[in-house]
Design a protein around this motif. Structure first.
Motif, PDB file in Angstrom:
ATOM      1  N   LEU A  30       0.802  -1.220   0.000  1.00 48.38           N
ATOM      2  CA  LEU A  30       0.000   0.000   0.000  1.00 48.38           C
ATOM      3  C   LEU A  30       0.834   1.269   0.000  1.00 48.38           C
ATOM      4  O   LEU A  30       0.319   2.348  -0.223  1.00 48.38           O
ATOM      5  CB  LEU A  30      -0.943  -0.007   1.203  1.00 48.38           C
ATOM      6  CG  LEU A  30      -1.911  -1.196   1.212  1.00 48.38           C
ATOM      7  CD1 LEU A  30      -2.714  -1.229   2.495  1.00 48.38           C
ATOM      8  CD2 LEU A  30      -2.830  -1.152   0.006  1.00 48.38           C
ATOM      9  N   ALA A  31       2.127   1.124   0.247  1.00 44.65           N
ATOM     10  CA  ALA A  31       2.954   2.329   0.373  1.00 44.65           C
ATOM     11  C   ALA A  31       4.177   2.252  -0.527  1.00 44.65           C
ATOM     12  O   ALA A  31       4.709   1.179  -0.776  1.00 44.65           O
ATOM     13  CB  ALA A  31       3.398   2.517   1.822  1.00 44.65           C
ATOM     14  N   GLU A  32       4.586   3.399  -1.012  1.00 45.52           N
ATOM     15  CA  GLU A  32       5.926   3.549  -1.561  1.00 45.52           C
ATOM     16  C   GLU A  32       6.849   3.832  -0.380  1.00 45.52           C
ATOM     17  O   GLU A  32       6.583   4.743   0.399  1.00 45.52           O
ATOM     18  CB  GLU A  32       5.975   4.708  -2.550  1.00 45.52           C
ATOM     19  CG  GLU A  32       5.144   4.469  -3.799  1.00 45.52           C
ATOM     20  CD  GLU A  32       5.163   5.656  -4.750  1.00 45.52           C
ATOM     21  OE1 GLU A  32       5.506   5.471  -5.925  1.00 45.52           O
ATOM     22  OE2 GLU A  32       4.840   6.768  -4.309  1.00 45.52           O
ATOM     23  N   SER A  33       7.904   3.066  -0.255  1.00 47.48           N
ATOM     24  CA  SER A  33       8.760   3.168   0.927  1.00 47.48           C
ATOM     25  C   SER A  33      10.197   3.486   0.549  1.00 47.48           C
ATOM     26  O   SER A  33      10.659   3.132  -0.533  1.00 47.48           O
ATOM     27  CB  SER A  33       8.751   1.849   1.712  1.00 47.48           C
ATOM     28  OG  SER A  33       7.463   1.552   2.186  1.00 47.48           O
ATOM     29  N   THR A  34      10.872   4.138   1.466  1.00 50.22           N
ATOM     30  CA  THR A  34      12.309   4.340   1.378  1.00 50.22           C
ATOM     31  C   THR A  34      12.893   3.918   2.710  1.00 50.22           C
ATOM     32  O   THR A  34      12.456   4.413   3.748  1.00 50.22           O
ATOM     33  CB  THR A  34      12.648   5.821   1.125  1.00 50.22           C
ATOM     34  OG1 THR A  34      11.993   6.241  -0.067  1.00 50.22           O
ATOM     35  CG2 THR A  34      14.152   6.023   0.997  1.00 50.22           C
ATOM     36  N   ASP A  60      -3.511  -0.474  -7.481  1.00 51.35           N
ATOM     37  CA  ASP A  60      -3.765   0.422  -6.350  1.00 51.35           C
ATOM     38  C   ASP A  60      -5.206   0.885  -6.276  1.00 51.35           C
ATOM     39  O   ASP A  60      -5.576   1.591  -5.375  1.00 51.35           O
ATOM     40  CB  ASP A  60      -2.841   1.628  -6.383  1.00 51.35           C
ATOM     41  CG  ASP A  60      -3.182   2.574  -7.494  1.00 51.35           C
ATOM     42  OD1 ASP A  60      -2.907   3.755  -7.366  1.00 51.35           O
ATOM     43  OD2 ASP A  60      -3.744   2.112  -8.510  1.00 51.35           O
ATOM     44  N   ASP A  61      -6.002   0.504  -7.233  1.00 51.93           N
ATOM     45  CA  ASP A  61      -7.419   0.812  -7.130  1.00 51.93           C
ATOM     46  C   ASP A  61      -8.143  -0.510  -6.948  1.00 51.93           C
ATOM     47  O   ASP A  61      -7.528  -1.550  -6.834  1.00 51.93           O
ATOM     48  CB  ASP A  61      -7.903   1.514  -8.395  1.00 51.93           C
ATOM     49  CG  ASP A  61      -7.154   2.804  -8.618  1.00 51.93           C
ATOM     50  OD1 ASP A  61      -6.599   2.975  -9.706  1.00 51.93           O
ATOM     51  OD2 ASP A  61      -7.102   3.619  -7.683  1.00 51.93           O
ATOM     52  N   VAL A 426       9.479  -4.513   4.684  1.00 44.95           N
ATOM     53  CA  VAL A 426       8.214  -4.565   3.939  1.00 44.95           C
ATOM     54  C   VAL A 426       8.240  -5.748   2.978  1.00 44.95           C
ATOM     55  O   VAL A 426       9.271  -6.366   2.749  1.00 44.95           O
ATOM     56  CB  VAL A 426       7.989  -3.258   3.151  1.00 44.95           C
ATOM     57  CG1 VAL A 426       7.781  -2.088   4.110  1.00 44.95           C
ATOM     58  CG2 VAL A 426       9.162  -2.982   2.222  1.00 44.95           C
TER      59      VAL A 426
ATOM     60  N   ALA B  31      10.544   2.704   7.450  1.00 47.83           N
ATOM     61  CA  ALA B  31      10.498   3.167   6.063  1.00 47.83           C
ATOM     62  C   ALA B  31       9.902   4.562   5.970  1.00 47.83           C
ATOM     63  O   ALA B  31       9.043   4.942   6.759  1.00 47.83           O
ATOM     64  CB  ALA B  31       9.670   2.208   5.208  1.00 47.83           C
ATOM     65  N   GLU B  32      10.392   5.316   5.013  1.00 50.03           N
ATOM     66  CA  GLU B  32       9.691   6.507   4.555  1.00 50.03           C
ATOM     67  C   GLU B  32       8.670   6.037   3.523  1.00 50.03           C
ATOM     68  O   GLU B  32       9.029   5.347   2.572  1.00 50.03           O
ATOM     69  CB  GLU B  32      10.659   7.492   3.914  1.00 50.03           C
ATOM     70  CG  GLU B  32      11.661   8.077   4.897  1.00 50.03           C
ATOM     71  CD  GLU B  32      12.648   9.023   4.227  1.00 50.03           C
ATOM     72  OE1 GLU B  32      12.773  10.164   4.658  1.00 50.03           O
ATOM     73  OE2 GLU B  32      13.292   8.597   3.254  1.00 50.03           O
ATOM     74  N   SER B  33       7.423   6.395   3.707  1.00 49.37           N
ATOM     75  CA  SER B  33       6.364   5.865   2.852  1.00 49.37           C
ATOM     76  C   SER B  33       5.605   6.978   2.148  1.00 49.37           C
ATOM     77  O   SER B  33       5.500   8.092   2.657  1.00 49.37           O
ATOM     78  CB  SER B  33       5.357   5.054   3.683  1.00 49.37           C
ATOM     79  OG  SER B  33       5.973   3.932   4.262  1.00 49.37           O
ATOM     80  N   THR B  34       5.070   6.637   0.999  1.00 50.23           N
ATOM     81  CA  THR B  34       4.138   7.498   0.286  1.00 50.23           C
ATOM     82  C   THR B  34       2.941   6.641  -0.071  1.00 50.23           C
ATOM     83  O   THR B  34       3.104   5.596  -0.696  1.00 50.23           O
ATOM     84  CB  THR B  34       4.768   8.049  -1.003  1.00 50.23           C
ATOM     85  OG1 THR B  34       5.955   8.754  -0.669  1.00 50.23           O
ATOM     86  CG2 THR B  34       3.796   8.974  -1.724  1.00 50.23           C
ATOM     87  N   VAL B  35       1.775   7.046   0.356  1.00 45.27           N
ATOM     88  CA  VAL B  35       0.576   6.266   0.079  1.00 45.27           C
ATOM     89  C   VAL B  35      -0.432   7.192  -0.585  1.00 45.27           C
ATOM     90  O   VAL B  35      -0.797   8.224  -0.023  1.00 45.27           O
ATOM     91  CB  VAL B  35      -0.024   5.674   1.367  1.00 45.27           C
ATOM     92  CG1 VAL B  35      -1.192   4.762   1.040  1.00 45.27           C
ATOM     93  CG2 VAL B  35       1.036   4.919   2.156  1.00 45.27           C
ATOM     94  N   SER B  37      -3.333   5.968  -2.123  1.00 38.72           N
ATOM     95  CA  SER B  37      -4.668   5.374  -2.143  1.00 38.72           C
ATOM     96  C   SER B  37      -5.031   5.045  -0.704  1.00 38.72           C
ATOM     97  O   SER B  37      -4.527   4.085  -0.137  1.00 38.72           O
ATOM     98  CB  SER B  37      -4.640   4.118  -3.019  1.00 38.72           C
ATOM     99  OG  SER B  37      -5.923   3.560  -3.136  1.00 38.72           O
ATOM    100  N   PRO B 425      -1.873   2.697   6.122  1.00 42.36           N
ATOM    101  CA  PRO B 425      -1.401   1.309   6.184  1.00 42.36           C
ATOM    102  C   PRO B 425      -0.188   1.141   7.090  1.00 42.36           C
ATOM    103  O   PRO B 425       0.307   0.033   7.250  1.00 42.36           O
ATOM    104  CB  PRO B 425      -1.044   1.004   4.725  1.00 42.36           C
ATOM    105  CG  PRO B 425      -0.685   2.321   4.144  1.00 42.36           C
ATOM    106  CD  PRO B 425      -1.529   3.352   4.856  1.00 42.36           C
TER     107      PRO B 425
END
Lengths: 447, 447
Positions: A30-34, A60-61, A426, B31-35, B37, B425
């Motif tokens: 669900l997340a873009e992570s770094t 993602d939808d 993750v 983590a650094e996350s971008t969500v 949705s 999330p």
């Protein structure tokens, strides 16, 4: 693979109906992570400076529930950067070009660029070093392929590009030069709209896999998200296109009905026959119309094509279910000895195999219970002395902690298990293809 | 709060020893996350266009085990962007300026900038809209404060800045103008190196909290990551500095020994007395030297200071343990009726309180079992007709799913529960302070 089926809608879909390609580690993250602080077990070989990147679908939808097909989710690239024995970061990013392209099938390094790629008409998308999408890559001649084949002698990429919506009655054989620019394009007419996921190159030929999974108007008309189906009426055949030839020069030979996504390698033997080691399925998309694993499980076969008699001898190399084969990138299209694959059970990917295709034997590393591998990418060692002198890298999903590892093996000692494991906080969902992209290399890494 | 104690090392630390400020939802996220949705329950008020941002500590290296202090972890800002009734994204990002600043205590909007801030000598760091650190903010006169107080009439920020390593025997009272530039600076000598986390403003005064938590050379010398300790020898006192006055003009009054991080508000009554509603602790950093909650639990008191007699009357407003008080930003420093806080038990933050400090009553919303709130930020409604006409926002950690929500309450109907909940999330670890930063506003949001 993203198909241009906008407007078909998903009427009648039932989002809550079970779909194995949305469950467990097939489910999207669900997340873009770094992550810049990564735990490591073992010792990362100090010579590995670069990024291990892998593409896969991450819907993602509302993905359509029981009608979601594994091949159509938005692309997401996962990467780990290694340097000087350390794991510098993990990142995952949606592939999302300004024009809306989101190729989901592989990610390669070519001509100094990192490119997310897909078949069926999708444009390559360039990613920056940190895996953020930059823009569509237009120098490669439009809709591309998920499986360009690297010619190690020239640095060129060879690809068969299909695009049923745009091309209809033909596919394109394209060559991309070492600078990343379209060099040549050959139109190949076909009797049907087949899904041509891959190709091979040998010394003299481009190999065309014209197999009986074709566009289904019934599937299209009923709003399937992925409208290709098994077609009993379609002849399975392999084409040998002389590299500088044209459509009419193709030498076609019939094979038993099957579908194949991934050759391990192909080459010409001393008698001019074309030898293809290929992972093939008896059936594809007949009853399981959501993904590849429900109709039959794949095995490794060897097809030996006699271009004069146009006959193919087929023999089983390894009957165990396996997928995502790789070999030494410098031996692509040439005689070789070692290939690598991942065990592909219906319920997971429990082992990595190393195949000695000359001796007809294999070794393996079996993961612990609950762990599942993925495509094992072979990375030649810096001063390698033999074909298997190098590393294997793969993401490993660990059910027990619901997260993934990057595992690095000594390819000469696979059975020993990983020499280093980078523990990610993750999951990397089950996906498709990737590559090791060294920091200091302009050369392609692809298969 | 990041203290400049590089070089002291952490010899003798035992990373595996239990430390409650590293466990459960105090633990850092990896983590650094971008969500993009986000699931939402309820209806997000359409007038809310902006970002709800919050700063807190997120140690990413070995934080020192049993010696880790909650106040010293690297800053990480968590934010949710709302627009037109939708939750557009969640992002969390380390605060990391090129010069190495990583303020961890609050994040404000001021003069069109988003600023992460901290006390004890740390510079503010400007963040871009997506919460990525841009650079140190140098126009505010150097080391700043975690709690600048907004003057709603002028748009100025008032702050007491301490920095034991640089300033030693004094602190600075600074005023930042509405354009974000240092306007004035007043040196205030103190008998010891106290930790002055906050201040208040009233119509005529800047209020200085000179309380008995001071730099401990013993703690420093033994390598404590956070060298402030309770000091029985130090007199607890409140200073009223006339806004345009100097050090010698301060009216000091003694209070009972206590430590206070957070006034709810302060103002001058009709008789010229200074009324301060303040969350205060009986003891701080005596036995619990890792964080604030182990020595005593905080309650809400009212201090009424008579500047003529220099005496303080102290009364309990709400004896229930609570923290992170907020009020209407336009009433900061002025007579007010409503304040908001979160219940602060030793083991969590189980409720949000709304205090009617005029009537001496409170209402509350108790979270479900396993859910824990945080600082409730009051956001005035677009066309508000009364002081409590607006929204409360807070992050809510849900033990059951090990992830957090953004909860939005109707401040006039707190007991009803959230009107909207944005389900993230990932976890937002327990942290410190934040604000709602509207998209179309240059004004400060701070407390």
């Amino acid at each position: 693979m993203t198909l241009p089926i906008a407007g078909l809608g998903l009427t009648g879909c039932s989002p809550n109906t079970s779909n194995r390609y949305l469950e467990g580690n097939f489910a999207p993250v669900l997340a873009e992570s770094t992550v810049t602080s990564l735990d490591v077990t073992g010792i990362i070989p100090g010579e590995l400076a670069g990024r291990f990147v892998r593409n896969g679908p991450n819907p993602d939808d509302d993905p359509g529930g029981s009608r979601y097909h594994w091949f159509v989710g938005r692309g997401m690239v996962h990467g780990v950067r290694l340097d000087a024995g350390g794991a510098m970061w993990y990142r995952n990013r949606y592939v999302a070009s300004p024009s809306g392209q989101t190729p989901n099938t592989s990610v390669i390094g070519h001509a100094g660029k990192t490119l997310a790629i897909v078949e069926s008409g999708g444009l390559p998308v360039e990613l920056d070093y940190d895996l953020t999408s930059v823009n569509d890559e237009l120098k490669m001649g439009g809709g591309f392929s998920a499986h360009p084949q690297l010619d190690p002698d020239t640095g060129e990429l060879h690809a068969i590009c299909y695009d049923w919506a745009a091309l209809r009655d033909h596919v394109r054989y394209v060559v991309i030069d070492a600078a990343g620019v379209l060099k040549s394009e050959t139109k190949i007419a076909l009797p049907g709209m087949t899904m041509i996921h891959n190709m091979s190159i040998t010394q003299h030929y481009a190999v065309i896999y014209d197999l009986p999974v074709t566009l289904s108007f019934l599937a299209l008309g009923t709003g399937s998200s992925f409208p290709f189906r098994w077609n009993d009426e379609y002849e399975a055949r392999i084409g040998l296109l002389p590299r500088d030839g044209e459509d009419r020069d193709i030498i076609w030979s019939s094979v038993k009905p099957n579908y194949a996504y991934h050759p391990m390698n192909a080459y010409e033997d001393s008698e001019g026959r074309v030898v293809i080691d290929v992972v093939r399925y008896d059936k594809m998309f007949e009853s399981d119309t959501n993904g590849p694993f429900g109709d039959s499980l794949p095995r490794l076969d060897r097809w030996t094509i006699n271009p004069v008699s146009q006959t193919v001898s087929e023999e089983i190399v390894d009957e165990r279910p396996l997928e995502f084969p790789r070999c030494h990138p410098d031996l692509n299209g040439k005689p070789y000895r070692f290939g690598y694959s991942v065990a592909a059970q219906y319920d997971g990917f429990p082992a990595i195999y190393k195949h000695d295709v000359q001796k007809g034997v294999a070794t393996q590393f079996s993961f612990n219970s609950g762990q599942h591998g993925a495509e094992p990418v072979f990375i030649p060692g810096e001063s390698a002395r033999s074909e298997d002198d190098g590393f294997l890298m793969t993401y490993v999903y660990d059910t027990n902690r619901d997260a993934s590892d990057l595992a690095i093996f000594d390819a000469q000692d696979l059975e020993r298990g990983p020499v280093a494991t980078v523990h990610l906080p993750v999951r990397v969902p089950y996906g498709f293809h990737g590559n090791w992209i060294p920091d200091h290399s302009e050369s392609a890494a692809t298969a």
